[in-house]
Motif scaffolding. Structure first.
Motif, PDB file in Angstrom:
ATOM      1  N   PHE A 110     -19.320   1.557  23.414  1.00 19.19           N
ATOM      2  CA  PHE A 110     -19.458   2.047  22.051  1.00 19.19           C
ATOM      3  C   PHE A 110     -19.528   0.852  21.097  1.00 19.19           C
ATOM      4  N   ILE A 111     -20.450   0.892  20.218  1.00 13.83           N
ATOM      5  CA  ILE A 111     -20.559  -0.138  19.188  1.00 13.83           C
ATOM      6  C   ILE A 111     -20.186   0.529  17.872  1.00 13.83           C
ATOM      7  N   THR A 112     -19.168   0.000  17.256  1.00  8.14           N
ATOM      8  CA  THR A 112     -18.710   0.582  15.987  1.00  8.14           C
ATOM      9  C   THR A 112     -18.712  -0.494  14.911  1.00  8.14           C
ATOM     10  N   ASP A 113     -18.987  -0.091  13.732  1.00  6.74           N
ATOM     11  CA  ASP A 113     -18.897  -0.972  12.568  1.00  6.74           C
ATOM     12  C   ASP A 113     -17.683  -0.537  11.761  1.00  6.74           C
ATOM     13  N   GLY A 114     -16.594  -1.137  12.057  1.00  7.05           N
ATOM     14  CA  GLY A 114     -15.368  -0.800  11.338  1.00  7.05           C
ATOM     15  C   GLY A 114     -15.034  -1.871  10.328  1.00  7.05           C
ATOM     16  N   VAL A 115     -14.622  -1.454   9.177  1.00  7.43           N
ATOM     17  CA  VAL A 115     -14.244  -2.380   8.126  1.00  7.43           C
ATOM     18  C   VAL A 115     -12.738  -2.291   7.964  1.00  7.43           C
ATOM     19  N   ILE A 116     -12.107  -3.405   8.111  1.00  7.80           N
ATOM     20  CA  ILE A 116     -10.661  -3.458   7.933  1.00  7.80           C
ATOM     21  C   ILE A 116     -10.403  -4.018   6.536  1.00  7.80           C
ATOM     22  N   GLU A 117      -9.799  -3.231   5.709  1.00  4.89           N
ATOM     23  CA  GLU A 117      -9.510  -3.654   4.346  1.00  4.89           C
ATOM     24  C   GLU A 117      -8.023  -3.938   4.203  1.00  4.89           C
ATOM     25  N   THR A 118      -7.741  -5.039   3.578  1.00  2.98           N
ATOM     26  CA  THR A 118      -6.357  -5.344   3.246  1.00  2.98           C
ATOM     27  C   THR A 118      -6.282  -5.464   1.737  1.00  2.98           C
ATOM     28  N   LYS A 119      -5.478  -4.650   1.145  1.00  2.00           N
ATOM     29  CA  LYS A 119      -5.301  -4.676  -0.294  1.00  2.00           C
ATOM     30  C   LYS A 119      -3.968  -5.332  -0.601  1.00  2.00           C
ATOM     31  N   LEU A 120      -4.056  -6.367  -1.408  1.00  2.00           N
ATOM     32  CA  LEU A 120      -2.840  -7.039  -1.807  1.00  2.00           C
ATOM     33  C   LEU A 120      -2.174  -6.247  -2.920  1.00  2.00           C
ATOM     34  N   THR A 121      -0.927  -5.990  -2.757  1.00  3.88           N
ATOM     35  CA  THR A 121      -0.198  -5.283  -3.799  1.00  3.88           C
ATOM     36  C   THR A 121       0.755  -6.262  -4.466  1.00  3.88           C
ATOM     37  N   VAL A 122       0.806  -6.182  -5.762  1.00  2.00           N
ATOM     38  CA  VAL A 122       1.673  -7.051  -6.537  1.00  2.00           C
ATOM     39  C   VAL A 122       2.812  -6.209  -7.086  1.00  2.00           C
ATOM     40  N   ASP A 123       3.996  -6.731  -6.955  1.00  2.00           N
ATOM     41  CA  ASP A 123       5.164  -6.043  -7.480  1.00  2.00           C
ATOM     42  C   ASP A 123       5.010  -5.888  -9.001  1.00  2.00           C
ATOM     43  N   PRO A 124       5.220  -4.701  -9.545  1.00  2.00           N
ATOM     44  CA  PRO A 124       5.054  -4.503 -10.999  1.00  2.00           C
ATOM     45  C   PRO A 124       5.967  -5.389 -11.842  1.00  2.00           C
ATOM     46  N   LEU A 125       7.149  -5.708 -11.336  1.00  2.00           N
ATOM     47  CA  LEU A 125       8.055  -6.581 -12.076  1.00  2.00           C
ATOM     48  C   LEU A 125       7.470  -7.986 -12.188  1.00  2.00           C
ATOM     49  N   ILE A 126       6.906  -8.483 -11.093  1.00  2.00           N
ATOM     50  CA  ILE A 126       6.286  -9.807 -11.110  1.00  2.00           C
ATOM     51  C   ILE A 126       5.088  -9.813 -12.056  1.00  2.00           C
ATOM     52  N   LEU A 127       4.300  -8.763 -12.019  1.00  2.00           N
ATOM     53  CA  LEU A 127       3.144  -8.668 -12.903  1.00  2.00           C
ATOM     54  C   LEU A 127       3.574  -8.646 -14.365  1.00  2.00           C
ATOM     55  N   ASP A 128       4.614  -7.898 -14.684  1.00  2.00           N
ATOM     56  CA  ASP A 128       5.121  -7.855 -16.059  1.00  2.00           C
ATOM     57  C   ASP A 128       5.643  -9.218 -16.501  1.00  2.00           C
ATOM     58  N   LEU A 129       6.311  -9.929 -15.612  1.00  2.00           N
ATOM     59  CA  LEU A 129       6.819 -11.257 -15.959  1.00  2.00           C
ATOM     60  C   LEU A 129       5.680 -12.234 -16.201  1.00  2.00           C
ATOM     61  N   VAL A 130       4.648 -12.174 -15.383  1.00  2.00           N
ATOM     62  CA  VAL A 130       3.502 -13.068 -15.573  1.00  2.00           C
ATOM     63  C   VAL A 130       2.796 -12.762 -16.891  1.00  2.00           C
ATOM     64  N   ILE A 131       2.617 -11.491 -17.194  1.00  2.00           N
ATOM     65  CA  ILE A 131       1.987 -11.110 -18.461  1.00  2.00           C
ATOM     66  C   ILE A 131       2.843 -11.553 -19.641  1.00  2.00           C
ATOM     67  N   LEU A 132       4.151 -11.422 -19.528  1.00  2.00           N
ATOM     68  CA  LEU A 132       5.050 -11.834 -20.601  1.00  2.00           C
ATOM     69  C   LEU A 132       4.978 -13.338 -20.820  1.00  2.00           C
ATOM     70  N   VAL A 133       5.033 -14.104 -19.746  1.00  2.00           N
ATOM     71  CA  VAL A 133       5.039 -15.564 -19.884  1.00  2.00           C
ATOM     72  C   VAL A 133       3.695 -16.061 -20.397  1.00  2.00           C
ATOM     73  N   VAL A 134       2.614 -15.592 -19.814  1.00  2.00           N
ATOM     74  CA  VAL A 134       1.300 -16.075 -20.228  1.00  2.00           C
ATOM     75  C   VAL A 134       0.913 -15.511 -21.592  1.00  2.00           C
ATOM     76  N   GLY A 135       1.129 -14.233 -21.791  1.00  2.00           N
ATOM     77  CA  GLY A 135       0.689 -13.594 -23.019  1.00  2.00           C
ATOM     78  C   GLY A 135       1.534 -13.909 -24.229  1.00  2.00           C
ATOM     79  N   CYS A 136       2.794 -14.147 -24.042  1.00  2.00           N
ATOM     80  CA  CYS A 136       3.671 -14.354 -25.193  1.00  2.00           C
ATOM     81  C   CYS A 136       4.102 -15.805 -25.352  1.00  2.00           C
TER      82      CYS A 136
END
Length: 92
Positions: free
Chosen positions: A7-33
């Motif tokens: 069998f020949i299959t074309d499978g796509v393996i996707e890896t989605k990076l998830t960012v912790d919302p707390l880390i994202l909020d801290l980065v936005i706070l530091v960079v934005g403010c």
């Protein structure tokens, strides 16, 4: 091995990076403010230093007139950016 068993299959393996919302909020706070306020303060101070320098050089040359106008307009933009950054700071 016969090819009917392969069998020949074309499978796509996707890896989605998830960012912790707390880390994202801290980065936005530091960079934005924090960084934007520091850059605004540095720019305001630099333009305040440049204005008397251009006045001392004189306005006979068109370049000095242009640079003075640019410093004044940049100073106005930075002041409004600083006000916006301070107003958008959470908890402030």
């Amino acid at each position: 091995m016969p090819s009917a068993n392969k069998f020949i299959t074309d499978g796509v393996i996707e890896t989605k990076l998830t960012v912790d919302p707390l880390i994202l909020d801290l980065v936005i706070l530091v960079v934005g403010c924090v960084f934007s306020v520091l850059v605004c303060l540095f720019g305001i101070a630099a333009n305040i230093v440049k204005l008397p320098l251009f006045r001392k050089l004189g306005y006979q040359d068109g370049v000095n007139v242009t640079l003075t106008a640019l410093a004044i307009s940049d100073l106005g933009g930075l002041v409004f950016e600083l006000v916006y950054s301070v107003l958008m700071t959470p908890g402030g």
